[in-house]
Design an enzyme around this catalytic site. Structure first.
Site, PDB file in Angstrom:
ATOM      1  N   GLU A 436      38.624  39.223  37.315  1.00  0.00           N
ATOM      2  CA  GLU A 436      38.099  40.448  37.938  1.00  0.00           C
ATOM      3  C   GLU A 436      36.745  40.829  37.358  1.00  0.00           C
ATOM      4  O   GLU A 436      36.500  41.993  37.041  1.00  0.00           O
ATOM      5  CB  GLU A 436      39.104  41.595  37.771  1.00  0.00           C
ATOM      6  CG  GLU A 436      40.430  41.301  38.439  1.00  0.00           C
ATOM      7  CD  GLU A 436      41.404  42.477  38.428  1.00  0.00           C
ATOM      8  OE1 GLU A 436      41.101  43.507  37.820  1.00  0.00           O
ATOM      9  OE2 GLU A 436      42.477  42.331  39.053  1.00  0.00           O
ATOM     10  N   GLU A 512      47.097  36.751  39.966  1.00  0.00           N
ATOM     11  CA  GLU A 512      47.747  37.891  39.308  1.00  0.00           C
ATOM     12  C   GLU A 512      48.547  38.629  40.362  1.00  0.00           C
ATOM     13  O   GLU A 512      48.013  38.979  41.414  1.00  0.00           O
ATOM     14  CB  GLU A 512      46.669  38.791  38.697  1.00  0.00           C
ATOM     15  CG  GLU A 512      47.177  39.603  37.540  1.00  0.00           C
ATOM     16  CD  GLU A 512      46.053  40.367  36.864  1.00  0.00           C
ATOM     17  OE1 GLU A 512      45.101  39.735  36.372  1.00  0.00           O
ATOM     18  OE2 GLU A 512      46.144  41.597  36.839  1.00  0.00           O
TER      19      GLU A 512
HETATM   20  C1  GAL Z   1      44.504  43.793  36.865  1.00  0.00           C
HETATM   21  C2  GAL Z   1      43.841  43.246  35.613  1.00  0.00           C
HETATM   22  C3  GAL Z   1      44.819  43.155  34.463  1.00  0.00           C
HETATM   23  C4  GAL Z   1      45.593  44.426  34.346  1.00  0.00           C
HETATM   24  C5  GAL Z   1      46.315  44.672  35.641  1.00  0.00           C
HETATM   25  C6  GAL Z   1      47.202  45.880  35.635  1.00  0.00           C
HETATM   26  O1  GAL Z   1      43.607  44.298  37.764  1.00  0.00           O
HETATM   27  O2  GAL Z   1      43.307  41.983  35.864  1.00  0.00           O
HETATM   28  O3  GAL Z   1      44.131  42.877  33.279  1.00  0.00           O
HETATM   29  O4  GAL Z   1      44.707  45.444  34.068  1.00  0.00           O
HETATM   30  O5  GAL Z   1      45.353  44.844  36.652  1.00  0.00           O
HETATM   31  O6  GAL Z   1      47.783  46.069  36.893  1.00  0.00           O
END
Ligand code: GAL
Length: 820
Positions: A436, A512
Site C-alpha cells: 500500500e 491482504e
Molecule cells: C492494511 C494494511 C495493513 C493493516 C491493515 C489493517 O491496509 O496494509 O498493514 O494496516 O490494513 O486492516
C-alpha cells in the site's frame, strides 16, 4: 578406562587431522551472551575503554521496549491515516503498542577471534536485523551504518580487529525515531548477531545461487552459481560440488575447473535423478556442498541448503506448484511474538507456524518487511510458502519518520540483501516490493515500481514480484498495476473481476484479505454483521461478523478462491494478533494497544475464527466447533445465536436434548450461509448444547457437546509441549485455564493468577490476549482473559521444571515438565 580415553583421543585427533584446511578456517558463531546495554545517548560509548560496568547485562536477541511500561504517551501519534480514508488528524492511541521503543540505545560487547590471522582470514559481523539506524563500531572505529531495522546486513571488520588476537570491542548505537512505524517495531538488537571467519579467498555471505531450471519426477537439473572474493582475475579454480539429501546420501556430484573472468561466478549444472520435490505437504530439502581449490589446495568449503520444486503463474489458470494448481491459503504475520516482543526466538516462531499449519495455512506473507532468517528456515523445513516483503513505504511518506527518509539511497541495497539472503530457500515463492505504498497514486509511481522490480529480477530471475495494492482506481489507470508481475489486491474484493479483465497478467492475488476483528471469548448481542462496530467495552465480537470500512469477512475471500480459476488465493490479515494497530479502537481509545485482526490472539490462543478457516482450508480433517460459550447467566429466555464451524455440509443442533433443526451449508443465501452453520434464533437456557454433523451422504459423521461450566474450582495447566531443550533457548508454552470441578473452562472468569517456576526452569513471560490489558508480560502474575492465558517458561539446565499457578478462591494448578 584409561586405555579407552586414550583411544577416544586418538580417534579425535585422527578426525581433526582429516579436516581440510578450508573446514578449519570457516567458522561462524552467534554473539548471544555478555552484552551490555544502556538506553539513551552516550556520545563516548563507541570508544574502546568506555566504562560500561554500570550498564545492564543482556542477552541478544533483546528487545529493549517489551518490558514496558505501557503508556498512552509512548509514541502517541496525532495523524490522519490516509490509507484508511481519514482526512482529519486524530489521536491514534496505542498505534505502535504503547511501548517505549523510541530513542537511542547502545549495546557493547567484547569478542575474540581465536587464532586470528589478518593475512589469511577475513572476518565479518552479520546482523540479522537491528532496530534501527544501526551504527556499528569496532575497537573505537566506525565500521558502518545500516538504517532499515528489518533487513539483514554485514560488514567486513577484518581491518578493524586487533592483529594480535586480543579482545575486540564491539559497540552498536541504535535509534528509533517516534512516528516511524504503523505498528510495534521492537527496539534494539532484536535479532541475532554472528561472527563469520573465512579463509581470505572465500565464498562471500549469500554468495551462492542455486536454481532448478528443469524439474520433473524423473530428474531435475540443478544450477549452482558460486561467487568468490579476494581472488585475482584469470585464476583457475576447481570446484567440486556434492548434492546430499537430508539423510546425508550423495545424490549428485561434479567437479569442474573454471578460469575466473570479470568476476563471473563459478557455474555448475548437476542432475538429480528422481528428486524428492519440495511442497508444503512434503518439504524435502537438499544440501549442496562445494569444495573450492586452487592449484590442488583446498581454499574454502561452502554449504547451501535448497529444495527442488517448480513454480508457475499461468494466465487465467492460477498458481501451480510442481504442476499442481493450488490457491494460496496464506496469512500475514507481523514480526512480533506477542509477550516476547520482537526478540527472535526460534521455538516461538515455530509454534506460530505450527498453529497456522494445523489450521490448514500453506503460506506466509512477511508483512511488511524482511523476516528473521529463522522464519524462512522454518518455513523451508515445516512446509509453508513465503512471500517475502520489503517495504511499507517508498519515497512518499506514510509515517513522518518512516523509511521514505532513506529510500533514495538505500532501496537498492536493501532489496539486494533481501533477495540474496533468501533466494536459495524453496519456501520463498514470490518477492513483494511494497505494501500500500502511497507512491501507487503518483503519476510516475510505475517507474519506481519498475526500478524495484528490476532489481529483484536481476538478483533472482526465477521468481515473480508482487505488491499489495489498495488504491485500485489509481493503479488500474496509471500503469502501476500493469507494471507489476503479480497483481496483488489488498481487500476491495468487489474489484477483483475488473483487475482480472483490465490487467495483462489475467490473475489476481488477495495479497491482504479479511481484516475481520474479534476478541477471543467476547460475544456481543444482537449478533449482526457490521463495519467499524464500536462496543462500550472496547472488544470486538468473536462471532466473527465485524470488519473494517475497507475490509470484509472471511467468506468473501473463500468464495473468490472457490469460484474463479484466475484468483490466486489469499493472505489473511492476520494469522496472529500483534502489538499496535488496535483498530477499531485506535482513535482516542486507550488502553487498547494490540490488534484484533488475528485469527489467533496475542497469547497464541485460537479465536473461534480459527475453526472457520480450518473447516475450509483443511476439509480432510474433522472440524466441529460450537460458539459462543454457554455461560449466559441473565440471558435466560433470550435469543443467543449458536454457530457451528465444520468441514461437514450439515448438522443438527440440540439444546438440552431439544432439536433446533438441521442446517445445511448452501449457496443460495448469504455468503455466511455457504460456509457457516448458524442457528440465529437459539434461546439461551443453561445446560448442554449438542451438535451432530452429517456427511455429504447424510450419514451421521461426528458429534460434539458444549456444557455450561459450573463454578470456578481449580486451575489447570496444559503444556503444549511435554519437554524442552536447554540448547537453543527453547520455550515451553503452557495454556492456563480456570476450570470448574469437571475441568470445563469457565469462560467468563477474569481473575488474577500468580506463577511460580522452580527447579530447572524459569518464568519467561505471560500473556492473556486482552488487547486492552496493561499488565506487564514479564511479571509473574496476570488476569485470565475469559478464563484462559498462556504462560511461557524457559529451561535453565537439564532436569525437572516445577510450574505452579495460584489464585484466590481456587485450587492451585501444578505441572512438571522436563528440560533436557
Ligand atoms: C492494511 C494494511 C495493513 C493493516 C491493515 C489493517 O491496509 O496494509 O498493514 O494496516 O490494513 O486492516
Amino acid at each position: 578406562m584409561r586405555f579407552r580415553s586414550i583411544l577416544i583421543c586418538l580417534l579425535l585427533i585422527g578426525s581433526i587431522c582429516s579436516f581440510s584446511h578450508a573446514q578449519r578456517v570457516r567458522k561462524s558463531w552467534p554473539l548471544k551472551e555478555d552484552w551490555r546495554f544502556s538506553k539513551g545517548e552516550q556520545e563516548e560509548a563507541y570508544q574502546i575503554d568506555f566504562d560500561d560496568r554500570e550498564w545492564e547485562s543482556v542477552q541478544v536477541p533483546h528487545d529493549w521496549a517489551i518490558y514496558g511500561p505501557f503508556d498512552e504517551s509512548n509514541d502517541l501519534q496525532i495523524v490522519a491515516v490516509t490509507q484508511n480514508g481519514e482526512k482529519v488528524a486524530t489521536k491514534k492511541t496505542g498505534r505502535t503498542g504503547g511501548l517505549p521503543y523510541m530513542g537511542v540505545g547502545w549495546y557493547r560487547r567484547a569478542f575474540e577471534v581465536p587464532g586470528f590471522d589478518p593475512e589469511k582470514q577475513r572476518v565479518k559481523l552479520i546482523f540479522d536485523g537491528a532496530m534501527s539506524e544501526a551504527q556499528v563500531y569496532v575497537n573505537g572505529e566506525k565500521v558502518g551504518f545500516w538504517p532499515y531495522g528489518y533487513n539483514s546486513f554485514y560488514f567486513d571488520v577484518t581491518d578493524f580487529l586487533h592483529a594480535d588476537g586480543t579482545k575486540n570491542q564491539l559497540a552498536v548505537r541504535l535509534e528509533n525515531k517516534p512516528q516511524s512505524s504503523r505498528w510495534y517495531p521492537g527496539a534494539g538488537l532484536y535479532r541475532n548477531v554472528h561472527v563469520l571467519v573465512t579463509p581470505k579467498i572465500h565464498v562471500p555471505v549469500w554468495g551462492t545461487f542455486v536454481t532448478t531450471p528443469y524439474v520433473s519426477e524423473e530428474y531435475a537439473s540443478v544450477n549452482i552459481k558460486t561467487e568468490l572474493e579476494h581472488v585475482s582475475e584469470g585464476t583457475d579454480i576447481s570446484i567440486e560440488t556434492s548434492i546430499l539429501d537430508l539423510s546425508g546420501k550423495v545424490v549428485a556430484k561434479k567437479k569442474n575447473v573454471q578460469r575466473l573472468n570479470h568476476g563471473r561466478p563459478l557455474e555448475q549444472f548437476l542432475t538429480v535423478d528422481h528428486p524428492e520435490l519440495w511442497s508444503p505437504e512434503s518439504p524435502h530439502l537438499y544440501v549442496a556442498k562445494s569444495v573450492i581449490s586452487i592449484e590442488g589446495r583446498e581454499i574454502d568449503e561452502f554449504t547451501t541448503r535448497f529444495g527442488i520444486r517448480k513454480i508457475e503463474f499461468i494466465a487465467d489458470k492460477g498458481f501451480f506448484l510442481n504442476g499442481q494448481r493450488r490457491k494460496f491459503q496464506g496469512v500475514n504475520l507481523h514480526h512480533d511474538l506477542g509477550p516476547l516482543g520482537a526478540a527472535v526466538n526460534r521455538s516461538a516462531i515455530k509454534r506460530q507456524l505450527q498453529l497456522m499449519k494445523d489450521m490448514g495455512a500453506d503460506a506466509i506473507r512477511t508483512s511488511h518487511n524482511m523476516p528473521a532468517p529463522e522464519l524462512v528456515e522454518l518455513c523451508d523445513e515445516m512446509g509453508l510458502m513465503v512471500m517475502v516483503e520489503s517495504f511499507d513505504e517508498w519515497d512518499v511518506a506514510k509515517c513522518k519518520n518512516g523509511y521514505h527518509r532513506f529510500f533514495d539511497d538505500w532501496a537498492e541495497k536493501d532489496l539486494v540483501n533481501m533477495v540474496r539472503h533468501y533466494r536459495n530457500h524453496p519456501s520463498v515463492v514470490m518477492w513483494s516490493i511494497g505494501n500500500e505504498v502511497p507512491t501507487q497514486c503518483s503519476a510516475d509511481g510505475y517507474q519506481v515500481a519498475k526500478f524495484l522490480q528490476d532489481i529483484c529480477h536481476r538478483e533472482d530471475p526465477t521468481r515473480l514480484v508482487t505488491a499489495g495494492m489498495d488504491q485500485i482506481s489509481c493503479v488500474l489507470d496509471n500503469g502501476f498495476a500493469a507494471m507489476i508481475d503479480v497483481t496483488g489486491f489488498n481487500y476491495r474484493t468487489h474489484r477483483y473481476e475488473e483487475g482480472y479483465q483490465k490487467l495483462p497478467h489475467s490473475l489476481v492475488l488477495g495479497s491482504e484479505t479479511g481484516s475481520t476483528v474479534s476478541s477471543r471469548g467476547v460475544y456481543h448481542f444482537p449478533v449482526e454483521k457490521g463495519a467499524q462496530v464500536i462496543h462500550e467495552n472496547q472488544q470486538s465480537s468473536a462471532y466473527g461478523l465485524e470488519y473494517c470500512s475497507w475490509s470484509n469477512l472471511p467468506e468473501d475471500d473463500f468464495a473468490l478462491a472457490d469460484d474463479f480459476d484466475w484468483t490466486l488465493g489469499q493472505f489473511v490479515w492476520t494469522g496472529f494478533d500483534y502489538l499496535g494497530e488496535p483498530t477499531p479502537y485506535d482513535t482516542d481509545a486507550w488502553p487498547n494497544h494490540s490488534s484484533m485482526f488475528g485469527i489467533v490472539d496475542l497469547a497464541g490462543i485460537p479465536k473461534d475464527r480459527y475453526y472457520l478457516y480450518k473447516s475450509v482450508w483443511k476439509p480432510e480433517e474433522e472440524t466441529l466447533h460450537i460458539l459462543p460459550h454457554w455461560n449466559w447467566e441473565g440471558r435466560e429466555g433470550q435469543k443467543t445465536p449458536l454457530f457451528v464451524y465444520t468441514n461437514y455440509p450439515s448438522a443438527e443442533l440440540f439444546i438440552n436434548g431439544e432439536s433446533q433443526g438441521k442446517q445445511t451449508k448452501h449457496k443460495e443465501g448469504t455468503l455466511q450461509e455457504r460456509y457457516r452453520l448458524m442457528w440465529m434464533d437459539a434461546i439461551y437456557e443453561p445446560g448442554e448444547v449438542k451438535v451432530v454433523a452429517y456427511d455429504s451422504l447424510g450419514k451421521k459423521a461426528a458429534e460434539k457437546i458444549l456444557h455450561t461450566a459450573g463454578k470456578p474450582h481449580h486451575i489447570e495447566l496444559v503444556p503444549e509441549n511435554k519437554r524442552i531443550a536447554v540448547e537453543g533457548d527453547e520455550l515451553a508454552f503452557i495454556r492456563v485455564q480456570v476450570v470448574d470441578k469437571e475441568g470445563r473452562v469457565c469462560p467468563t472468569d477474569q481473575r488474577s493468577l500468580s506463577f511460580d517456576v522452580a527447579g530447572a526452569g524459569a518464568f519467561r513471560a505471560v500473556a492473556n490476549g486482552d488487547p486492552g490489558s496493561l499488565e506487564l508480560f514479564h511479571e509473574p502474575q496476570m488476569k485470565v482473559f475469559n478464563g484462559q492465558l498462556t504462560l511461557i517458561v524457559s529451561a535453565k539446565e537439564a532436569g525437572n521444571i516445577h510450574i505452579k499457578a495460584t489464585a484466590k478462591g481456587l485450587k492451585n494448578g501444578e505441572t512438571i515438565m522436563e528440560a533436557y
